[in-house]
Write an enzyme that holds these catalytic residues in place. Sequence first.
Site, PDB file in Angstrom:
ATOM      1  CG  HIS A 128      73.669  40.416  28.176  1.00 18.27           C
ATOM      2  ND1 HIS A 128      72.525  39.806  28.635  1.00 18.27           N
ATOM      3  CD2 HIS A 128      73.977  41.364  29.094  1.00 18.27           C
ATOM      4  CE1 HIS A 128      72.154  40.372  29.771  1.00 18.27           C
ATOM      5  NE2 HIS A 128      73.028  41.319  30.074  1.00 18.27           N
ATOM      6  CG  ASP A 205      72.205  42.389  22.097  1.00 23.76           C
ATOM      7  OD1 ASP A 205      71.787  43.541  22.294  1.00 23.76           O
ATOM      8  OD2 ASP A 205      72.541  41.617  23.012  1.00 23.76           O
ATOM      9  CE  LYS A 231      71.039  47.211  28.605  1.00 24.42           C
ATOM     10  NZ  LYS A 231      71.656  47.048  29.924  1.00 24.42           N
ATOM     11  CB  CYS A 382      74.671  38.924  31.824  1.00 21.90           C
ATOM     12  SG  CYS A 382      73.625  39.349  33.206  1.00 21.90           S
TER      13      CYS A 382
HETATM   14  C1  LIG Z   1      74.660  43.504  24.982  1.00 24.41           C
HETATM   15  C2  LIG Z   1      73.422  43.345  25.812  1.00 24.41           C
HETATM   16  N1  LIG Z   1      72.400  42.634  25.334  1.00 24.41           N
HETATM   17  C3  LIG Z   1      71.272  42.466  26.021  1.00 24.41           C
HETATM   18  C4  LIG Z   1      71.117  43.028  27.262  1.00 24.41           C
HETATM   19  C5  LIG Z   1      69.835  42.840  27.990  1.00 24.41           C
HETATM   20  O1  LIG Z   1      69.176  44.064  28.099  1.00 24.41           O
HETATM   21  P1  LIG Z   1      67.801  44.157  28.902  1.00 24.41           P
HETATM   22  O2  LIG Z   1      68.121  43.730  30.307  1.00 24.41           O
HETATM   23  O3  LIG Z   1      67.415  45.585  28.816  1.00 24.41           O
HETATM   24  O4  LIG Z   1      66.863  43.244  28.234  1.00 24.41           O
HETATM   25  C6  LIG Z   1      72.153  43.773  27.824  1.00 24.41           C
HETATM   26  C7  LIG Z   1      72.029  44.347  29.163  1.00 24.41           C
HETATM   27  O5  LIG Z   1      72.970  44.803  29.774  1.00 24.41           O
HETATM   28  C8  LIG Z   1      73.335  43.935  27.081  1.00 24.41           C
HETATM   29  O6  LIG Z   1      74.361  44.643  27.554  1.00 24.41           O
END
Ligand SMILES: Cc1ncc(COP(=O)(O)O)c(C=O)c1O
Length: 428
Positions: A128, A205, A231, A382
Amino acid sequence: MMVAANVLAEAPSRKTFDVARIRRDFPTLRDDESFLDSVASSLTPTCVVDAMSEYYNRYRANVHRGTYDLSLRASEYYERGLQAVARFIHAKPTEIVFTQNTTAAINLVAQTLKWSPGDEILVSSIEHTSNMLPWFRLTYAAGVKLRFYNPGREGNFDLNVLESMINERTRLVSMTFVSNVLGCVVPVAEIARICKRKKVLFLVDAAQAAPHLPVDVEAIGCDFLAFSGHKMLGPTGVGVLYIREELAARMVPAALGGGTITTGACACSSVDACQFSLVTFAELPWKWQAGTPPIAEVIGLGRAVEYLEDVGLDAVEAHDRDLTRRALIGLREISGVEIFGPLDPEAHCAIISFNIADLLPVDVGRTLNERFKIAVRAGDHCALAYFKEIQSDKRTWGNVRASFYLYNTQDDVDRLLGAVEKIANSCQ
Ligand SMILES: Cc1ncc(COP(=O)(O)O)c(C=O)c1O
Protein backbone atom coordinates in the site's frame (compact mmCIF):
# COMPACT_ATOMS: atom_id res chain seq x y z
CA MET A 1 -24.55 -19.48 -10.09
CA MET A 2 -23.89 -22.98 -8.76
CA VAL A 3 -21.25 -23.52 -6.10
CA ALA A 4 -19.87 -26.99 -5.35
CA ALA A 5 -21.54 -28.55 -2.29
CA ASN A 6 -18.28 -29.24 -0.44
CA VAL A 7 -17.56 -25.50 -0.47
CA LEU A 8 -20.50 -25.01 1.86
CA ALA A 9 -19.48 -27.60 4.44
CA GLU A 10 -19.12 -26.16 7.95
CA ALA A 11 -16.15 -27.28 10.02
CA PRO A 12 -17.17 -28.58 13.48
CA SER A 13 -15.10 -25.96 15.31
CA ARG A 14 -17.40 -23.28 13.91
CA LYS A 15 -20.68 -24.58 15.29
CA THR A 16 -21.03 -21.57 17.54
CA PHE A 17 -20.31 -19.01 14.83
CA ASP A 18 -23.74 -17.48 14.37
CA VAL A 19 -23.58 -14.94 11.58
CA ALA A 20 -27.27 -13.99 11.96
CA ARG A 21 -26.66 -13.08 15.59
CA ILE A 22 -23.47 -11.21 14.70
CA ARG A 23 -25.31 -9.19 12.06
CA ARG A 24 -27.72 -7.86 14.68
CA ASP A 25 -24.77 -6.11 16.32
CA PHE A 26 -24.16 -4.02 13.16
CA PRO A 27 -27.10 -1.66 12.57
CA THR A 28 -25.60 -0.38 9.31
CA LEU A 29 -26.26 -3.74 7.63
CA ARG A 30 -29.39 -4.29 5.55
CA ASP A 31 -30.52 -7.60 4.15
CA ASP A 32 -31.15 -6.18 0.68
CA GLU A 33 -27.63 -4.69 0.43
CA SER A 34 -24.18 -6.28 0.50
CA PHE A 35 -21.32 -4.42 2.11
CA LEU A 36 -18.16 -5.95 0.62
CA ASP A 37 -15.62 -3.24 1.37
CA SER A 38 -14.44 -3.95 4.91
CA VAL A 39 -10.85 -3.79 3.70
CA ALA A 40 -11.23 -0.04 3.25
CA SER A 41 -12.98 0.28 6.61
CA SER A 42 -15.07 -2.22 8.54
CA LEU A 43 -18.46 -1.60 10.10
CA THR A 44 -18.65 -0.98 13.85
CA PRO A 45 -20.73 -3.02 16.29
CA THR A 46 -23.08 -1.24 18.67
CA CYS A 47 -21.04 -2.22 21.73
CA VAL A 48 -18.05 -0.21 20.44
CA VAL A 49 -20.19 2.88 19.84
CA ASP A 50 -21.77 2.40 23.29
CA ALA A 51 -18.36 2.14 24.98
CA MET A 52 -17.29 5.41 23.38
CA SER A 53 -20.60 7.17 24.18
CA GLU A 54 -20.28 6.04 27.76
CA TYR A 55 -16.89 7.73 27.95
CA TYR A 56 -18.24 10.98 26.48
CA ASN A 57 -21.42 10.91 28.58
CA ARG A 58 -20.19 9.61 31.93
CA TYR A 59 -16.48 10.01 32.54
CA ARG A 60 -15.19 12.50 29.98
CA ALA A 61 -11.78 13.62 31.22
CA ASN A 62 -8.14 13.46 30.21
CA VAL A 63 -6.08 10.41 31.21
CA HIS A 64 -3.02 10.21 33.48
CA ARG A 65 -3.23 13.92 34.20
CA GLY A 66 -5.90 14.29 36.87
CA THR A 67 -6.12 13.35 40.52
CA TYR A 68 -9.93 13.46 40.50
CA ASP A 69 -12.33 10.55 40.07
CA LEU A 70 -13.41 11.27 36.49
CA SER A 71 -9.84 11.29 35.25
CA LEU A 72 -8.95 8.19 37.25
CA ARG A 73 -11.93 6.40 35.75
CA ALA A 74 -11.00 7.55 32.22
CA SER A 75 -7.43 6.31 32.83
CA GLU A 76 -8.74 2.95 34.07
CA TYR A 77 -10.86 2.39 30.94
CA TYR A 78 -8.10 3.67 28.66
CA GLU A 79 -5.67 1.20 30.22
CA ARG A 80 -8.17 -1.58 29.77
CA GLY A 81 -8.15 -0.71 26.04
CA LEU A 82 -4.34 -0.71 26.06
CA GLN A 83 -4.23 -4.12 27.75
CA ALA A 84 -6.74 -5.54 25.26
CA VAL A 85 -4.76 -4.31 22.25
CA ALA A 86 -1.49 -5.66 23.66
CA ARG A 87 -3.11 -9.03 24.40
CA PHE A 88 -4.60 -9.11 20.89
CA ILE A 89 -1.15 -9.21 19.26
CA HIS A 90 0.69 -10.99 22.13
CA ALA A 91 2.69 -7.89 23.00
CA LYS A 92 3.39 -6.19 26.32
CA PRO A 93 1.45 -2.97 27.03
CA THR A 94 4.85 -1.25 27.21
CA GLU A 95 5.32 -2.04 23.52
CA ILE A 96 2.10 -0.35 22.29
CA VAL A 97 1.92 3.18 20.91
CA PHE A 98 -1.40 4.60 19.74
CA THR A 99 -1.25 6.61 16.54
CA GLN A 100 -3.90 7.96 14.21
CA ASN A 101 -3.79 4.94 11.88
CA THR A 102 -1.38 2.51 10.18
CA THR A 103 -0.06 5.29 7.98
CA ALA A 104 0.90 7.46 10.95
CA ALA A 105 2.49 4.46 12.67
CA ILE A 106 4.75 3.73 9.69
CA ASN A 107 5.62 7.42 9.34
CA LEU A 108 6.58 7.52 13.02
CA VAL A 109 9.07 4.70 12.52
CA ALA A 110 10.44 6.29 9.33
CA GLN A 111 10.94 9.63 11.08
CA THR A 112 12.35 8.15 14.28
CA LEU A 113 15.05 5.83 12.95
CA LYS A 114 18.38 7.49 12.22
CA TRP A 115 19.37 7.19 8.55
CA SER A 116 22.64 7.66 6.68
CA PRO A 117 23.06 8.26 2.95
CA GLY A 118 23.35 4.91 1.17
CA ASP A 119 21.20 3.01 3.68
CA GLU A 120 18.76 0.71 1.92
CA ILE A 121 15.13 -0.09 2.69
CA LEU A 122 13.48 -3.10 1.09
CA VAL A 123 9.73 -3.17 0.47
CA SER A 124 7.66 -5.31 -1.86
CA SER A 125 5.90 -4.07 -4.97
CA ILE A 126 2.48 -5.08 -3.59
CA GLU A 127 2.68 -2.59 -0.71
CA HIS A 128 0.00 0.00 0.00
CA THR A 129 1.30 3.53 -0.60
CA SER A 130 1.22 4.00 3.18
CA ASN A 131 4.08 1.50 3.33
CA MET A 132 5.98 3.12 0.46
CA LEU A 133 5.73 6.89 0.67
CA PRO A 134 7.10 7.25 4.24
CA TRP A 135 10.21 5.40 3.00
CA PHE A 136 10.25 7.12 -0.37
CA ARG A 137 10.43 10.47 1.42
CA LEU A 138 13.71 9.34 2.98
CA THR A 139 15.23 8.86 -0.45
CA TYR A 140 15.42 12.62 -0.92
CA ALA A 141 15.37 13.69 2.75
CA ALA A 142 18.20 11.36 3.88
CA GLY A 143 19.81 9.85 0.75
CA VAL A 144 18.30 6.44 1.48
CA LYS A 145 17.79 3.96 -1.37
CA LEU A 146 14.38 2.32 -1.64
CA ARG A 147 14.40 -1.12 -3.25
CA PHE A 148 11.42 -3.19 -4.37
CA TYR A 149 11.12 -6.95 -4.17
CA ASN A 150 8.59 -8.03 -6.82
CA PRO A 151 6.49 -11.08 -5.83
CA GLY A 152 4.87 -11.12 -9.28
CA ARG A 153 1.31 -10.81 -10.42
CA GLU A 154 -0.01 -13.37 -7.96
CA GLY A 155 2.00 -12.26 -4.94
CA ASN A 156 4.18 -15.39 -4.61
CA PHE A 157 7.10 -14.67 -2.31
CA ASP A 158 10.35 -16.40 -3.28
CA LEU A 159 12.32 -16.08 -0.06
CA ASN A 160 15.66 -16.91 -1.70
CA VAL A 161 15.30 -14.00 -4.10
CA LEU A 162 14.07 -11.73 -1.32
CA GLU A 163 17.02 -12.71 0.87
CA SER A 164 19.47 -12.05 -1.96
CA MET A 165 18.25 -8.44 -2.07
CA ILE A 166 19.29 -7.86 1.56
CA ASN A 167 22.90 -6.72 1.73
CA GLU A 168 25.22 -4.99 4.19
CA ARG A 169 23.61 -1.61 3.40
CA THR A 170 20.05 -2.79 4.12
CA ARG A 171 18.75 -1.23 7.35
CA LEU A 172 15.09 -2.16 7.22
CA VAL A 173 12.65 -4.48 5.49
CA SER A 174 9.01 -3.37 5.55
CA MET A 175 6.31 -5.65 4.20
CA THR A 176 2.60 -6.17 4.38
CA PHE A 177 1.23 -9.27 6.16
CA VAL A 178 -1.86 -9.52 3.93
CA SER A 179 -2.00 -7.71 0.59
CA ASN A 180 -4.91 -5.27 0.38
CA VAL A 181 -5.12 -5.80 -3.36
CA LEU A 182 -4.48 -9.54 -3.80
CA GLY A 183 -5.50 -10.95 -0.44
CA CYS A 184 -2.41 -13.17 -0.38
CA VAL A 185 -0.75 -13.87 2.97
CA VAL A 186 2.93 -12.93 3.07
CA PRO A 187 5.26 -15.30 5.01
CA VAL A 188 6.24 -12.64 7.55
CA ALA A 189 7.62 -15.06 10.17
CA GLU A 190 10.07 -16.47 7.61
CA ILE A 191 11.02 -12.96 6.51
CA ALA A 192 11.55 -12.01 10.16
CA ARG A 193 13.95 -14.92 10.56
CA ILE A 194 15.94 -13.81 7.52
CA CYS A 195 16.05 -10.24 8.86
CA LYS A 196 17.20 -11.41 12.27
CA ARG A 197 19.97 -13.49 10.71
CA LYS A 198 21.05 -10.51 8.58
CA LYS A 199 20.70 -8.08 11.51
CA VAL A 200 18.17 -5.95 9.65
CA LEU A 201 15.10 -4.33 11.21
CA PHE A 202 11.72 -5.67 10.13
CA LEU A 203 8.40 -3.81 10.08
CA VAL A 204 5.14 -5.63 9.41
CA ASP A 205 2.19 -3.71 7.98
CA ALA A 206 -0.65 -5.68 9.58
CA ALA A 207 -3.47 -3.33 8.48
CA GLN A 208 -5.20 -6.17 6.62
CA ALA A 209 -4.03 -9.04 8.83
CA ALA A 210 -5.16 -7.81 12.25
CA PRO A 211 -8.88 -7.86 11.35
CA HIS A 212 -8.78 -11.41 9.96
CA LEU A 213 -5.91 -13.51 11.33
CA PRO A 214 -4.51 -14.19 14.78
CA VAL A 215 -1.45 -11.90 14.94
CA ASP A 216 1.35 -12.82 17.34
CA VAL A 217 4.32 -10.47 17.37
CA GLU A 218 6.38 -12.89 19.43
CA ALA A 219 5.79 -15.77 17.04
CA ILE A 220 6.51 -13.53 14.04
CA GLY A 221 9.63 -12.03 15.61
CA CYS A 222 9.29 -8.58 14.02
CA ASP A 223 10.65 -5.29 15.36
CA PHE A 224 7.66 -3.12 14.46
CA LEU A 225 4.07 -3.89 13.52
CA ALA A 226 1.36 -1.43 12.52
CA PHE A 227 -2.41 -1.65 12.13
CA SER A 228 -5.58 0.48 12.18
CA GLY A 229 -8.59 0.33 14.49
CA HIS A 230 -11.12 1.23 11.81
CA LYS A 231 -10.46 -1.90 9.77
CA MET A 232 -11.11 -4.25 12.69
CA LEU A 233 -14.48 -3.08 14.05
CA GLY A 234 -12.96 -0.21 16.00
CA PRO A 235 -13.41 3.53 15.50
CA THR A 236 -11.59 5.75 13.03
CA GLY A 237 -8.78 7.91 14.40
CA VAL A 238 -6.78 5.24 16.19
CA GLY A 239 -3.95 3.05 14.95
CA VAL A 240 -1.40 0.90 16.71
CA LEU A 241 2.35 0.77 16.48
CA TYR A 242 4.02 -2.16 18.19
CA ILE A 243 7.69 -1.53 18.94
CA ARG A 244 9.81 -4.36 20.36
CA GLU A 245 10.53 -3.30 23.95
CA GLU A 246 14.28 -3.16 23.69
CA LEU A 247 14.02 -0.81 20.70
CA ALA A 248 11.23 1.26 22.25
CA ALA A 249 13.45 1.83 25.28
CA ARG A 250 16.53 2.74 23.22
CA MET A 251 15.02 4.98 20.51
CA VAL A 252 14.16 8.66 20.91
CA PRO A 253 10.68 9.12 19.40
CA ALA A 254 10.32 11.63 16.55
CA ALA A 255 7.20 12.96 18.28
CA LEU A 256 7.74 14.36 21.77
CA GLY A 257 5.52 16.47 23.98
CA GLY A 258 3.25 16.28 26.98
CA GLY A 259 3.55 12.99 28.81
CA THR A 260 6.78 11.82 27.14
CA ILE A 261 9.26 12.99 29.77
CA THR A 262 9.30 12.80 33.54
CA THR A 263 9.45 16.52 34.25
CA GLY A 264 10.28 16.16 37.94
CA ALA A 265 13.31 14.01 37.13
CA CYS A 266 14.82 16.43 34.61
CA ALA A 267 18.38 17.33 35.63
CA CYS A 268 18.54 20.58 33.62
CA SER A 269 19.40 23.59 35.79
CA SER A 270 17.18 25.94 33.76
CA VAL A 271 15.04 25.91 30.63
CA ASP A 272 17.89 27.59 28.71
CA ALA A 273 20.38 24.94 29.82
CA CYS A 274 18.12 22.07 28.87
CA GLN A 275 19.78 19.22 26.93
CA PHE A 276 18.46 15.95 25.64
CA SER A 277 21.07 14.00 27.56
CA LEU A 278 19.69 15.39 30.84
CA VAL A 279 16.07 14.57 30.08
CA THR A 280 14.49 11.56 31.74
CA PHE A 281 11.94 9.98 29.45
CA ALA A 282 8.66 8.72 30.85
CA GLU A 283 8.43 4.98 31.26
CA LEU A 284 7.18 2.85 28.38
CA PRO A 285 4.83 3.21 26.62
CA TRP A 286 4.21 6.85 27.69
CA LYS A 287 7.56 7.95 26.31
CA TRP A 288 6.03 7.34 22.86
CA GLN A 289 2.56 8.75 23.53
CA ALA A 290 3.08 12.46 22.85
CA GLY A 291 0.18 14.65 23.96
CA THR A 292 -3.34 13.59 24.80
CA PRO A 293 -3.95 10.17 23.27
CA PRO A 294 -7.12 9.24 21.33
CA ILE A 295 -8.93 8.32 24.55
CA ALA A 296 -12.44 7.49 23.33
CA GLU A 297 -10.92 5.68 20.35
CA VAL A 298 -8.62 3.51 22.48
CA ILE A 299 -11.59 2.63 24.69
CA GLY A 300 -13.61 1.78 21.56
CA LEU A 301 -10.77 -0.22 20.04
CA GLY A 302 -10.36 -2.17 23.28
CA ARG A 303 -14.08 -3.03 23.13
CA ALA A 304 -13.67 -4.10 19.48
CA VAL A 305 -10.85 -6.42 20.52
CA GLU A 306 -13.04 -7.91 23.25
CA TYR A 307 -15.81 -8.40 20.70
CA LEU A 308 -13.44 -10.21 18.32
CA GLU A 309 -12.12 -12.29 21.21
CA ASP A 310 -15.68 -13.28 22.13
CA VAL A 311 -16.41 -14.42 18.60
CA GLY A 312 -12.93 -15.96 18.32
CA LEU A 313 -10.34 -14.84 15.77
CA ASP A 314 -9.95 -18.44 14.58
CA ALA A 315 -13.67 -18.59 13.86
CA VAL A 316 -13.56 -15.21 12.09
CA GLU A 317 -10.64 -16.38 9.96
CA ALA A 318 -12.41 -19.62 9.05
CA HIS A 319 -15.67 -17.82 8.23
CA ASP A 320 -13.89 -15.25 6.04
CA ARG A 321 -12.05 -18.06 4.27
CA ASP A 322 -15.30 -19.96 3.58
CA LEU A 323 -16.80 -16.89 1.93
CA THR A 324 -13.62 -16.10 0.03
CA ARG A 325 -13.36 -19.67 -1.23
CA ARG A 326 -17.00 -19.63 -2.36
CA ALA A 327 -16.51 -16.32 -4.15
CA LEU A 328 -13.25 -17.29 -5.83
CA ILE A 329 -14.53 -20.64 -7.05
CA GLY A 330 -17.65 -18.91 -8.38
CA LEU A 331 -15.74 -16.09 -10.09
CA ARG A 332 -13.36 -18.56 -11.72
CA GLU A 333 -16.33 -20.09 -13.53
CA ILE A 334 -17.59 -16.85 -15.08
CA SER A 335 -16.26 -16.28 -18.55
CA GLY A 336 -14.65 -12.88 -19.06
CA VAL A 337 -13.60 -12.47 -15.40
CA GLU A 338 -9.88 -11.92 -14.79
CA ILE A 339 -8.82 -12.70 -11.23
CA PHE A 340 -5.77 -11.11 -9.59
CA GLY A 341 -3.68 -12.82 -6.94
CA PRO A 342 -3.42 -16.54 -6.25
CA LEU A 343 -5.97 -18.80 -7.94
CA ASP A 344 -5.84 -21.17 -4.97
CA PRO A 345 -8.70 -20.10 -2.64
CA GLU A 346 -6.74 -21.26 0.42
CA ALA A 347 -4.07 -18.65 -0.34
CA HIS A 348 -6.57 -15.77 -0.09
CA CYS A 349 -7.41 -13.97 3.09
CA ALA A 350 -10.86 -12.35 2.82
CA ILE A 351 -9.97 -10.32 -0.29
CA ILE A 352 -10.53 -10.99 -3.99
CA SER A 353 -9.87 -8.59 -6.82
CA PHE A 354 -10.90 -8.95 -10.43
CA ASN A 355 -11.80 -7.24 -13.67
CA ILE A 356 -14.63 -8.02 -16.08
CA ALA A 357 -13.66 -8.13 -19.76
CA ASP A 358 -12.37 -4.69 -20.76
CA LEU A 359 -14.77 -2.74 -18.56
CA LEU A 360 -13.25 0.02 -16.45
CA PRO A 361 -13.11 -1.03 -12.77
CA VAL A 362 -14.82 2.16 -11.67
CA ASP A 363 -17.75 1.49 -14.06
CA VAL A 364 -18.12 -2.04 -12.70
CA GLY A 365 -18.05 -0.66 -9.16
CA ARG A 366 -20.81 1.85 -9.92
CA THR A 367 -22.94 -0.76 -11.69
CA LEU A 368 -22.60 -3.19 -8.81
CA ASN A 369 -23.79 -0.47 -6.47
CA GLU A 370 -26.57 1.05 -8.56
CA ARG A 371 -28.08 -2.10 -10.05
CA PHE A 372 -27.28 -4.72 -7.46
CA LYS A 373 -26.83 -2.82 -4.16
CA ILE A 374 -23.34 -4.16 -3.63
CA ALA A 375 -20.59 -1.98 -2.16
CA VAL A 376 -17.11 -2.84 -3.44
CA ARG A 377 -13.97 -0.82 -4.00
CA ALA A 378 -12.82 -0.06 -7.56
CA GLY A 379 -9.51 1.51 -8.54
CA ASP A 380 -5.85 0.99 -7.74
CA HIS A 381 -6.40 0.48 -3.98
CA CYS A 382 -3.30 2.60 -3.31
CA ALA A 383 -1.17 -0.27 -4.68
CA LEU A 384 0.55 1.92 -7.26
CA ALA A 385 3.72 -0.13 -7.67
CA TYR A 386 1.72 -3.31 -8.27
CA PHE A 387 -0.44 -1.87 -11.03
CA LYS A 388 2.53 -0.11 -12.57
CA GLU A 389 4.24 -3.52 -12.86
CA ILE A 390 1.30 -5.40 -14.36
CA GLN A 391 -0.85 -2.94 -16.31
CA SER A 392 0.59 -0.79 -19.04
CA ASP A 393 -2.27 1.67 -19.62
CA LYS A 394 -2.55 4.16 -16.76
CA ARG A 395 -6.09 5.15 -17.77
CA THR A 396 -7.36 1.65 -17.03
CA TRP A 397 -5.17 0.93 -13.97
CA GLY A 398 -6.78 -0.99 -11.18
CA ASN A 399 -9.47 -3.58 -10.58
CA VAL A 400 -12.58 -4.30 -8.55
CA ARG A 401 -12.09 -5.56 -5.01
CA ALA A 402 -14.56 -7.46 -2.88
CA SER A 403 -13.75 -8.22 0.73
CA PHE A 404 -15.51 -10.27 3.36
CA TYR A 405 -15.76 -10.06 7.11
CA LEU A 406 -17.52 -11.75 9.99
CA TYR A 407 -20.89 -10.14 9.26
CA ASN A 408 -20.99 -11.17 5.59
CA THR A 409 -23.00 -14.15 4.48
CA GLN A 410 -23.14 -16.68 1.68
CA ASP A 411 -26.05 -14.63 0.32
CA ASP A 412 -23.69 -11.67 -0.05
CA VAL A 413 -21.30 -13.85 -2.04
CA ASP A 414 -24.08 -15.22 -4.22
CA ARG A 415 -25.44 -11.73 -4.86
CA LEU A 416 -21.95 -10.70 -6.02
CA LEU A 417 -21.54 -13.78 -8.23
CA GLY A 418 -24.97 -13.31 -9.80
CA ALA A 419 -24.28 -9.64 -10.49
CA VAL A 420 -20.83 -10.26 -11.97
CA GLU A 421 -22.23 -13.00 -14.19
CA LYS A 422 -24.92 -10.64 -15.53
CA ILE A 423 -22.40 -7.87 -16.18
CA ALA A 424 -19.98 -10.32 -17.84
CA ASN A 425 -22.76 -11.79 -20.02
CA SER A 426 -23.76 -8.33 -21.16
CA CYS A 427 -20.25 -7.84 -22.55
CA GLN A 428 -20.39 -10.91 -24.80
C1 LIG B 1 -2.07 -2.97 3.69
C2 LIG B 1 -2.45 -1.58 4.12
N1 LIG B 1 -1.54 -0.82 4.73
C3 LIG B 1 -1.82 0.42 5.14
C4 LIG B 1 -3.06 0.96 4.95
C5 LIG B 1 -3.34 2.33 5.44
O1 LIG B 1 -4.27 2.27 6.48
P1 LIG B 1 -4.80 3.62 7.15
O2 LIG B 1 -5.47 4.38 6.04
O3 LIG B 1 -5.76 3.17 8.19
O4 LIG B 1 -3.62 4.32 7.69
C6 LIG B 1 -4.05 0.21 4.31
C7 LIG B 1 -5.38 0.78 4.06
O5 LIG B 1 -6.18 0.26 3.31
C8 LIG B 1 -3.74 -1.09 3.88
O6 LIG B 1 -4.64 -1.86 3.27
